[in-house]
Design a protein around this motif. Structure first.
Motif, short mmCIF file in Angstrom:
data_model
loop_
_atom_site.label_atom_id
_atom_site.label_comp_id
_atom_site.label_asym_id
_atom_site.label_seq_id
_atom_site.Cartn_x
_atom_site.Cartn_y
_atom_site.Cartn_z
N UNK A 55 0.86 -1.19 0.00
CA UNK A 55 0.00 0.00 0.00
C UNK A 55 0.89 1.23 0.00
N UNK A 56 0.64 2.12 -0.92
CA UNK A 56 1.42 3.35 -1.04
C UNK A 56 0.89 4.38 -0.06
N UNK A 57 1.55 4.52 1.09
CA UNK A 57 1.09 5.45 2.11
C UNK A 57 2.19 5.69 3.13
N UNK A 58 2.25 6.90 3.68
CA UNK A 58 3.14 7.21 4.79
C UNK A 58 2.41 7.13 6.12
N UNK A 59 1.10 7.22 6.10
CA UNK A 59 0.30 7.21 7.32
C UNK A 59 -0.18 5.79 7.60
N UNK A 60 0.53 5.11 8.48
CA UNK A 60 0.25 3.71 8.75
C UNK A 60 -1.14 3.50 9.34
N UNK A 61 -1.50 4.32 10.34
CA UNK A 61 -2.79 4.16 11.01
C UNK A 61 -3.94 4.31 10.02
N UNK A 62 -3.89 5.37 9.22
CA UNK A 62 -4.95 5.61 8.25
C UNK A 62 -5.04 4.46 7.24
N UNK A 63 -3.90 3.97 6.80
CA UNK A 63 -3.89 2.88 5.82
C UNK A 63 -4.51 1.61 6.40
N UNK A 64 -4.20 1.31 7.67
CA UNK A 64 -4.77 0.12 8.31
C UNK A 64 -6.27 0.28 8.51
N UNK A 65 -6.67 1.44 8.99
CA UNK A 65 -8.10 1.70 9.19
C UNK A 65 -8.87 1.54 7.89
N UNK A 66 -8.33 2.08 6.81
CA UNK A 66 -9.00 2.00 5.51
C UNK A 66 -9.08 0.55 5.04
N UNK A 67 -8.03 -0.21 5.28
CA UNK A 67 -8.03 -1.60 4.84
C UNK A 67 -9.07 -2.41 5.61
N UNK A 68 -9.13 -2.21 6.93
CA UNK A 68 -10.12 -2.92 7.74
C UNK A 68 -11.54 -2.52 7.33
N UNK A 69 -11.73 -1.24 7.01
CA UNK A 69 -13.06 -0.75 6.63
C UNK A 69 -13.51 -1.30 5.28
N UNK A 70 -12.56 -1.57 4.39
CA UNK A 70 -12.91 -1.95 3.02
C UNK A 70 -12.75 -3.43 2.72
#
Length: 283
Positions: free
Chosen positions: A222-237
């Protein structure tokens, strides 16, 4: 034989964690250590505790602790009788962290299971203070169960990583064995602005592929610097049933658990959370 420690404060959240553990490990032979460390309760019992009545108060709290543990045993036998499971109750005049460490060492505990929160159940935080202390300081993998979590088989597991740490074989084997009966699919997700791996990262990724051979594993970036946001988005989707992270230096989880970040933590867990500690234990 799996050795599992379940600390309890006799709250609904704690009992929910017990129920989840019984279901998750229903196919395995397990020793469950049901533990209540009541030292803090002695001094919270009443503002009138004095040196003169401390012994009497301690005796009362200890008796109540033992009785409540027996009630949990009765409830377990009512809701989930399982001949493969053995239960040992531990009522101790100690603090949670010290008693957990003691039992982990003496009984070679494989896993601690507890609620993400206890009696306080503060809606503004992700982890209660006791759970946070266990995650940070007790040298044992922890499975934290959110409040009101209804058991569902861990069919789809998210495992975010930066591949910077050499995982311990014992801990990956525990994870693999825990989810193997459910034919779980594991999404190992590398979160970074760069998709290129160093030699060190490639070696650690290769080790993970070998260690998780019992399961279907998808390696993603996943192309992202914000780990928390990336994990939250993955769990949500995605239909994620469990989140797995590792607590050690240079890991994603380390930055979540230390005081500078705890108050800012935005990751709101609504799935069971398995934290590997990546520490040296006997094989």
């Amino acid at each position: 034989m799996r050795n599992i420690l379940i600390p309890t404060d006799f709250s609904e959240n704690a009992m929910n964690a017990v129920s989840y553990a019984l279901e998750l490990f229903k196919y395995e032979k397990c020793n469950f250590y049901l533990m209540h460390a009541y030292q803090d309760a002695i001094y919270q019992e009443t503002i009138d505790v004095t040196r003169d009545n401390l012994h009497d108060v301690t005796t009362q709290v200890a008796q109540r602790s033992a009785e409540q543990l027996e009630l949990i045993l009765k409830e377990i036998n009512d809701i989930s009788p399982n001949p493969q499971h053995t239960y040992i109750t531990v009522s101790s005049n100690n603090i949670l962290i010290d008693e957990s460490d003691k039992i982990v060492d003496e009984k070679n505990i494989d896993l601690i299971v507890m609620g993400t929160k206890g009696k306080s159940n503060d809606k503004k935080i992700t982890f209660g203070s006791q759970t946070l202390q266990v995650l940070k300081y007790v040298k044992c993998p922890v499975l934290a169960i959110p409040e009101n979590q209804t058991y569902s088989q861990p069919k789809h597991v998210l495992f975010p990583t930066n591949y910077l740490i050499p995982y311990k074989r014992r801990e990956l084997k525990l994870f693999c064995d825990m989810i193997a009966p459910y034919r779980s699919v594991v999404d190992v997700v590398y979160i970074s602005k760069s998709s290129k791996l160093s030699i060190r990262q490639e070696d650690n990724q290769r080790f993970m592929k070998e260690a998780l051979c019992k399961n279907e594993v998808n390696f993603k970036t996943i192309d992202s610097k914000d780990v928390v946001t990336a994990i939250e988005a993955y769990v949500a989707n995605h239909p994620i049933d469990m989140l797995v992270m590792v607590n050690t230096r240079e890991s994603f989880l380390e930055s979540f658990l230390y005081p500078s970040r705890v108050d800012q933590l935005s990751l709101k867990l609504n799935v069971p959370f398995f934290a590997m500690q990546n520490i040296k234990r006997d094989a």
